[in-house]
Design an enzyme around this catalytic site. Sequence first.
Site, PDB file in Angstrom:
ATOM      1  N   TYR A 130      41.770  15.567  57.277  1.00  0.00           N
ATOM      2  CA  TYR A 130      40.704  15.078  58.151  1.00  0.00           C
ATOM      3  C   TYR A 130      40.157  13.742  57.646  1.00  0.00           C
ATOM      4  CZ  TYR A 130      41.445  19.014  61.001  1.00  0.00           C
ATOM      5  OH  TYR A 130      42.049  19.896  61.857  1.00  0.00           O
ATOM      6  N   LYS A 183      52.137  25.069  53.073  1.00  0.00           N
ATOM      7  CA  LYS A 183      53.428  24.417  53.317  1.00  0.00           C
ATOM      8  C   LYS A 183      53.917  23.865  51.974  1.00  0.00           C
ATOM      9  CE  LYS A 183      56.606  22.740  56.157  1.00  0.00           C
ATOM     10  NZ  LYS A 183      57.523  23.620  56.913  1.00  0.00           N
ATOM     11  N   ASP A 216      54.617  27.401  59.156  1.00  0.00           N
ATOM     12  CA  ASP A 216      55.437  27.456  60.377  1.00  0.00           C
ATOM     13  C   ASP A 216      55.903  28.892  60.646  1.00  0.00           C
ATOM     14  OD1 ASP A 216      56.557  26.635  57.967  1.00  0.00           O
ATOM     15  OD2 ASP A 216      58.339  25.760  58.856  1.00  0.00           O
ATOM     16  N   ASP A 240      42.662  25.073  61.423  1.00  0.00           N
ATOM     17  CA  ASP A 240      42.172  24.635  62.724  1.00  0.00           C
ATOM     18  C   ASP A 240      43.148  25.066  63.825  1.00  0.00           C
ATOM     19  OD1 ASP A 240      40.609  23.367  64.568  1.00  0.00           O
ATOM     20  OD2 ASP A 240      41.085  21.335  63.944  1.00  0.00           O
ATOM     21  N   ASP A 244      42.920  28.598  66.641  1.00  0.00           N
ATOM     22  CA  ASP A 244      42.973  28.522  68.110  1.00  0.00           C
ATOM     23  C   ASP A 244      44.011  29.505  68.634  1.00  0.00           C
ATOM     24  OD1 ASP A 244      41.069  26.478  68.270  1.00  0.00           O
ATOM     25  OD2 ASP A 244      42.183  25.433  69.852  1.00  0.00           O
TER      26      ASP A 244
END
Length: 353
Positions: A130, A183, A216, A240, A244
């Site tokens: 961010y 990751k 992933d 984030d 969702d």
Amino acid sequence: MQLLILPGDGIGPEITAATVAVLRAASERFRLNLELIEEAIGHESLRRFGTTVRPQLLTAAREADGLVLGPTATFDFKDEARGEINPSMFFRKKLDLFANIRPARTYPGVPDRVGPFDLVVVRENTEGFYADRNMEAGSGEILVTRDVAISLRRITRPACIRIARVAFELAERRRQKVTIVHKANVLKIGDGMFIEECRNAARDFPAIAVDDIIVDAMMAHVVRAPQRFDVVVTTNMYGDILSDLTAELSGSLGLGGSLNAGAEHAMAQAAHGSAPDIAGKNVANPFSLILSVSLLLDWHGRRRRIRAFESAASAIAQAVEAAVAAHETTRDIGGKLGTRETGAALASRLERA
Ligand code: NAD
């Protein structure tokens, strides 16, 4: 408890008004003595005061016991020099709201796509990719030439340590399982550090089962069998995106509650955005913000050891569950009510609780 209420843009004022009705009913029913102070933010503030967030709101936020931030049109706010500040970033950064807690669960009465589940995404909230908050000064995105952009990601050991603790403490109160999402096969240093500190934290919680999954693959696992997850801890951007997905899998983005919490302050904020496509139509689902204030009341109750706030928080969550089962909701989850009517029905359900 004094709450600073910031309605925001798009559907923000509508879902905030419904949430305020529920807060007033909870205050009455559980004698919380809530004091609600409303201030403009986002486009309305830009129009009236030349900035999306006035500096004095930071003082007000520090003095309040909590914030309720409606969604804002963050994509519109591009130039800080013109007063276009992202309010969400502003409060998360200035109040050091490092933990973003995003529960997702299915509800009887809402068709579920993947079977019943109940999990919480614990997302680091202050750094990662961010660019607008991961630097002391300037931005973490650089345009090297017209055709070359570099986006920097910051991961710090202290931030990993504190978010890991939040996840394990939460898992202790739930089903005793933490999944680390990362990751580290590619981002070996940053995500390697994140895993290392989560594994270190695990040593203080020997009863809690821990595993880790590459982000992933996590997308496939959470769609295939979300039941296997309890608390999922991850860095900022993965959290984030993942939250969702989990909110939508639970039935609707409009059911995704979210709390931004730090050591001293906390802010209830719906997981979704300002939804300009449905703004002003009295159709937005207010439950996401209502469930977020339930998380805020619970946070305050635990921190100050005031039982009435914890009781009010669980009564709101139970009232949402009952309202969903009775289809006393907006259309996105199978009801026939408007935003205002959904808030009013929930408030009267709470008064009867
Ligand atoms: P969005 O989350 O606003 O909307 C995505 C889709 O979900 C839309 O179809 C919308 O109608 C629907 N939706 C969202 N909330 C809903 C609700 N409560 N009830 C029913 N349906 C709902 O995402 P977007 O359209 O990409 O973003 C709109 C604006 O919001 C942008 O400016 C974006 O930057 C901003 N945004 C703000 C926040 C925040 O303030 N925390 C978060 C995400 C996006």
